[in-house]
Write an enzyme that holds these catalytic residues in place. Structure first.
Site, short mmCIF file in Angstrom:
data_model
loop_
_atom_site.label_atom_id
_atom_site.label_comp_id
_atom_site.label_asym_id
_atom_site.label_seq_id
_atom_site.Cartn_x
_atom_site.Cartn_y
_atom_site.Cartn_z
N LYS A 217 0.91 -1.20 -0.11
CA LYS A 217 -0.09 -0.17 -0.10
C LYS A 217 0.84 1.18 0.10
CE LYS A 217 -2.24 -1.94 3.38
NZ LYS A 217 -1.67 -3.24 3.35
N ILE A 218 1.79 1.49 0.87
CA ILE A 218 2.58 2.57 0.98
C ILE A 218 3.72 2.59 -0.25
CG2 ILE A 218 4.32 3.72 2.65
CD1 ILE A 218 2.98 2.37 4.91
N THR B 45 11.39 4.62 6.05
CA THR B 45 10.26 4.82 6.89
C THR B 45 9.37 3.60 7.30
OG1 THR B 45 8.92 5.42 4.87
CG2 THR B 45 9.98 7.25 5.76
N SER B 46 10.12 2.57 7.12
CA SER B 46 9.31 1.44 7.47
C SER B 46 9.65 0.90 8.75
CB SER B 46 9.66 0.38 6.22
OG SER B 46 8.75 -0.84 6.49
N ARG B 47 10.44 0.18 9.15
CA ARG B 47 11.15 -0.30 10.35
C ARG B 47 12.59 -0.28 10.58
NH1 ARG B 47 6.63 0.51 11.75
NH2 ARG B 47 5.15 -0.67 12.54
N ASP C 242 12.98 7.78 9.36
CA ASP C 242 11.95 7.95 10.07
C ASP C 242 11.85 6.89 11.25
OD1 ASP C 242 9.54 9.16 11.02
OD2 ASP C 242 8.38 7.47 10.53
N GLU D 77 15.11 2.54 18.35
CA GLU D 77 14.53 3.57 18.71
C GLU D 77 13.59 3.47 19.82
OE1 GLU D 77 11.69 3.59 14.90
OE2 GLU D 77 10.23 3.12 16.07
N HIS E 135 9.71 8.26 14.11
CA HIS E 135 8.55 7.68 13.70
C HIS E 135 7.20 8.45 13.75
CE1 HIS E 135 7.79 3.01 13.71
NE2 HIS E 135 6.66 3.75 13.04
N ALA F 99 6.09 9.38 10.49
CA ALA F 99 5.44 9.46 9.15
C ALA F 99 4.01 8.96 9.19
CB ALA F 99 6.05 8.36 8.52
N PHE F 100 3.40 8.35 10.13
CA PHE F 100 2.00 8.07 10.23
C PHE F 100 1.01 9.14 10.70
CE2 PHE F 100 0.93 7.93 14.63
CZ PHE F 100 2.20 7.98 15.41
P1 NAI Z 1 1.63 -3.66 2.90
O1 NAI Z 1 1.62 -5.07 3.58
O2 NAI Z 1 0.81 -3.19 2.15
O3 NAI Z 1 3.03 -3.86 1.88
C1 NAI Z 1 4.26 -4.78 2.28
C2 NAI Z 1 5.02 -5.38 1.07
O4 NAI Z 1 6.03 -5.55 1.32
C3 NAI Z 1 3.92 -6.30 0.29
O5 NAI Z 1 3.89 -5.99 -1.01
C4 NAI Z 1 4.83 -7.40 0.54
O6 NAI Z 1 4.72 -8.48 -0.54
C5 NAI Z 1 6.29 -7.00 0.57
N1 NAI Z 1 7.25 -7.76 1.36
C6 NAI Z 1 6.95 -8.81 2.27
N2 NAI Z 1 8.08 -9.57 2.45
C7 NAI Z 1 9.23 -9.07 1.68
C8 NAI Z 1 10.49 -9.10 1.58
N3 NAI Z 1 11.04 -10.14 2.30
N4 NAI Z 1 11.32 -8.49 0.41
C9 NAI Z 1 10.53 -7.34 -0.26
N5 NAI Z 1 9.12 -7.30 -0.14
C10 NAI Z 1 8.57 -7.96 0.87
O7 NAI Z 1 2.38 -2.95 4.05
P2 NAI Z 1 2.44 -1.28 3.77
O8 NAI Z 1 0.75 -0.79 4.50
O9 NAI Z 1 2.79 -0.63 2.65
O10 NAI Z 1 3.55 -0.76 5.22
C11 NAI Z 1 4.78 -1.26 4.99
C12 NAI Z 1 5.62 -1.02 6.16
O11 NAI Z 1 5.45 0.33 6.42
C13 NAI Z 1 4.91 -1.78 7.35
O12 NAI Z 1 5.29 -3.23 7.39
C14 NAI Z 1 5.51 -1.11 8.48
O13 NAI Z 1 6.76 -1.34 8.78
C15 NAI Z 1 5.93 0.40 7.94
N6 NAI Z 1 5.04 1.54 8.42
C16 NAI Z 1 5.60 2.65 9.03
C17 NAI Z 1 5.04 3.61 9.56
C18 NAI Z 1 5.51 4.80 10.07
O14 NAI Z 1 4.93 5.64 10.53
N7 NAI Z 1 6.78 5.13 9.78
C19 NAI Z 1 3.43 3.61 9.60
C20 NAI Z 1 2.82 2.46 8.90
C21 NAI Z 1 3.64 1.44 8.39
#
Ligand code: NAI
Length: 344
Positions: free
Chosen positions: A153-154, A232-234, A258, A263, A295, A297-298
Site C-alpha cells: 500500500k505505502i 520510513t518502514s522499520r 523515520d 528507537e 517515527h 510518518a504516520f
Molecule cells: P503492505 O503489507 O501493504 O506492503 C508490504 C509489501 O512488502 C508487500 O507488497 C509485501 O509483499 C512486501 N514484502 C513482504 N516481504 C518482503 C520481502 N522479504 N522483501 C520485499 N518485499 C516484501 O504494508 P504497508 O501498509 O505498505 O506498510 C509497509 C511497512 O511500512 C509496514 O510493514 C510498516 O513496517 C511500515 N510503516 C511505517 C509507518 C511509520 O509511521 N513510519 C506507518 C505504517 C507502516
C-alpha cells in the site's frame, strides 16, 4: 469493555475517546510502554492497546493470559514487536492493516525533498538572517531512478508520487503485484539490480526474518556511490552501524530515517536535556546529510482518526464475536491476517 492503553501520547486521546464512547469501549490511558515490568497494569481489563515500541514477548503474553486479557490490539500496521508464533492460539492479536498509506508515503517524499534541496539547512540559516547559498546546491529528482523495496500500500503510493516527479522506478517485492510493471517507467527487478542501479532507495517492506538488515555492509557495497537511503518502514531493515560507515566513506550521499533499530529507547520522548547514550544514533544525527524524524510518518489527522476507528472496531469484534477480519494469525510458518475468523 475496558482496555488498558499503553504508551499514550496527547494526540491519541481525543480520537480514541470519541470512537470508544460511540462503541462502549472505555480506555485507561497509561504513559508507560507495555513490557515485562509494566504488564501488571493490565490487571482488571479485557484487553490491551499497544503501539510500535511496546514489547509483547512470550513472558508478557503469558502474564496477559494469566490476567485474563483476551485481546492485544495493535494501533499500527507493523507487528514485529509481537511474538506472533507464541501468541497464536493463546491470545487474540488485532492490528490496523491500513490507515493512511498517503501519510507515510508523503512523509517519505518530504524527507527526500528536504534532503536533496537542503531545506533543513536553509530553515536554520534564514532564521539567523544568513541568506548565503553556499553549500546549498541540490539536484533534480526528475530523471533519477528510485528503487522501491516493498510495493504494498505505502510503496505503491510512494511510487505514484515519484512518477509525478518524472522519476524512473525499479521495484523489488517478494510477492510482486501483477500489472504494476509497465516495462518502461516501473520495472520489477532483483534486489541486487535495484541496489546497483538506483540513485535513491526507499524501504516499504515489513520487518521479518527475511528483511532484517536488508541494507547491510554487503548491500551498501553494491549501491551506486552517492545513493540516498530512505527508511520510513522499520529501523532494523537497515544495519545502522554499516550505514554510518558508508556515510563516513562517502558511499552513501544522504540518509533519511523515520525509524531506527534501537528507537524504542528514545523515540516519542524528549531527551533534549540528556546525554544520548547511543553513539550510532548521536553520530547519525550529527551528520549534515542525515535527517532523522521520530517515527512520525504516520502522524496525520486522517491517519489518527482511521487508527482509532479501526482499533475500536477490532476490539469490539473480538470481545463480542471472538473474531475480526484484522486478526493476525501465525499459521504454517507465516504470519497473515485472519480472513475467515477461524484462527483458533
Ligand atoms: P503492505 O503489507 O501493504 O506492503 C508490504 C509489501 O512488502 C508487500 O507488497 C509485501 O509483499 C512486501 N514484502 C513482504 N516481504 C518482503 C520481502 N522479504 N522483501 C520485499 N518485499 C516484501 O504494508 P504497508 O501498509 O505498505 O506498510 C509497509 C511497512 O511500512 C509496514 O510493514 C510498516 O513496517 C511500515 N510503516 C511505517 C509507518 C511509520 O509511521 N513510519 C506507518 C505504517 C507502516
Amino acid at each position: 469493555m475496558k482496555i488498558a492503553f499503553f504508551d499514550t501520547k496527547s494526540y491519541d486521546k481525543s480520537s480514541f475517546d470519541r470512537f470508544g464512547k460511540e462503541n462502549g469501549v472505555e480506555f485507561k490511558y497509561y504513559e508507560t510502554k507495555l513490557n515485562e515490568d509494566t504488564v501488571e497494569l493490565a490487571s482488571g481489563y479485557d484487553g490491551v492497546c499497544v503501539f510500535v515500541n511496546d514489547t509483547v514477548n512470550a513472558n508478557v503474553i503469558d502474564r496477559l493470559c494469566q490476567l485474563g486479557i483476551k485481546v492485544v490490539a495493535l494501533r499500527c500496521a507493523g507487528f514485529n514487536n509481537v511474538d506472533m508464533k507464541y501468541a497464536h492460539g493463546k491470545i487474540h492479536v488485532v492490528r490496523v492493516p491500513a490507515y493512511s498509506p498517503y501519510a507515510v508515503a508523503e512523509h517519505t517524499m518530504a524527507l527526500l525533498l528536504t534532503s536533496v534541496r537542503r531545506i533543513h539547512k536553509a530553515y536554520i540559516r534564514t532564521r539567523d538572517f544568513n541568506f548565503s547559498l553556499s553549500g546549498m546546491t541540490g539536484f533534480d529528482l526528475h530523471g533519477k531512478t528510485v528503487g522501491i523495496v516493498g510495493t504494498g500500500k505505502i510503496g505503491k503510493v510512494f511510487m505514484d508520487i515519484c512518477r509525478g516527479f518524472g522519476m524512473r522506478v525499479l521495484a523489488y517485492d517478494k510477492f510482486p503485484t501483477p500489472g504494476l510493471d509497465n516495462g518502461d517507467t516501473v520495472k520489477y527487478v532483483s534486489v541486487d539490480y535495484l541496489l546497483a542501479n538506483s540513485d535513491i532507495i526507499s524501504l516499504h517492506c515489513p520487518l521479518t526474518e527475511d528483511t532484517y538488515h536488508l541494507i547491510d555492509e554487503c548491500a551498501l557495497n553494491k549501491c551506486k556511490k552517492g545513493v540516498i537511503i530512505l527508511n520510513t518502514s522499520r529501523g532494523a531493515l537497515v544495519d545502522a552501524e554499516a550505514l554510518l560507515s558508508a556515510i563516513k566513506s562517502r558511499k552513501v550521499g544522504a540518509a533519511c530515517l523515520d525509524v531506527y533499530e534501537e528507537e524504542s529507547d528514545f523515540f516519542f520522548e524528549d531527551f533534549s536535556g540528556h546525554i544520548i547514550e547511543d553513539d550510532i544514533l548521536a553520530r547519525l544525527i550529527s551528520m549534515p546529510n542525515v535527517i532523522v524524524t521520530s517515527h512520525q510518518a504516520f502522524l496525520t489527522e486522517e491517519a489518527l482518526m482511521n487508527i482509532a476507528e479501526t482499533t475500536v472496531k477490532n476490539i469490539s469484534d473480538i470481545l463480542t464475536k471472538e473474531q475480526s477480519p484484522n486478526e493476525l494469525c501465525y499459521r504454517f510458518g507465516t504470519t497473515e491476517d485472519c480472513k475467515d475468523g477461524k484462527c483458533f
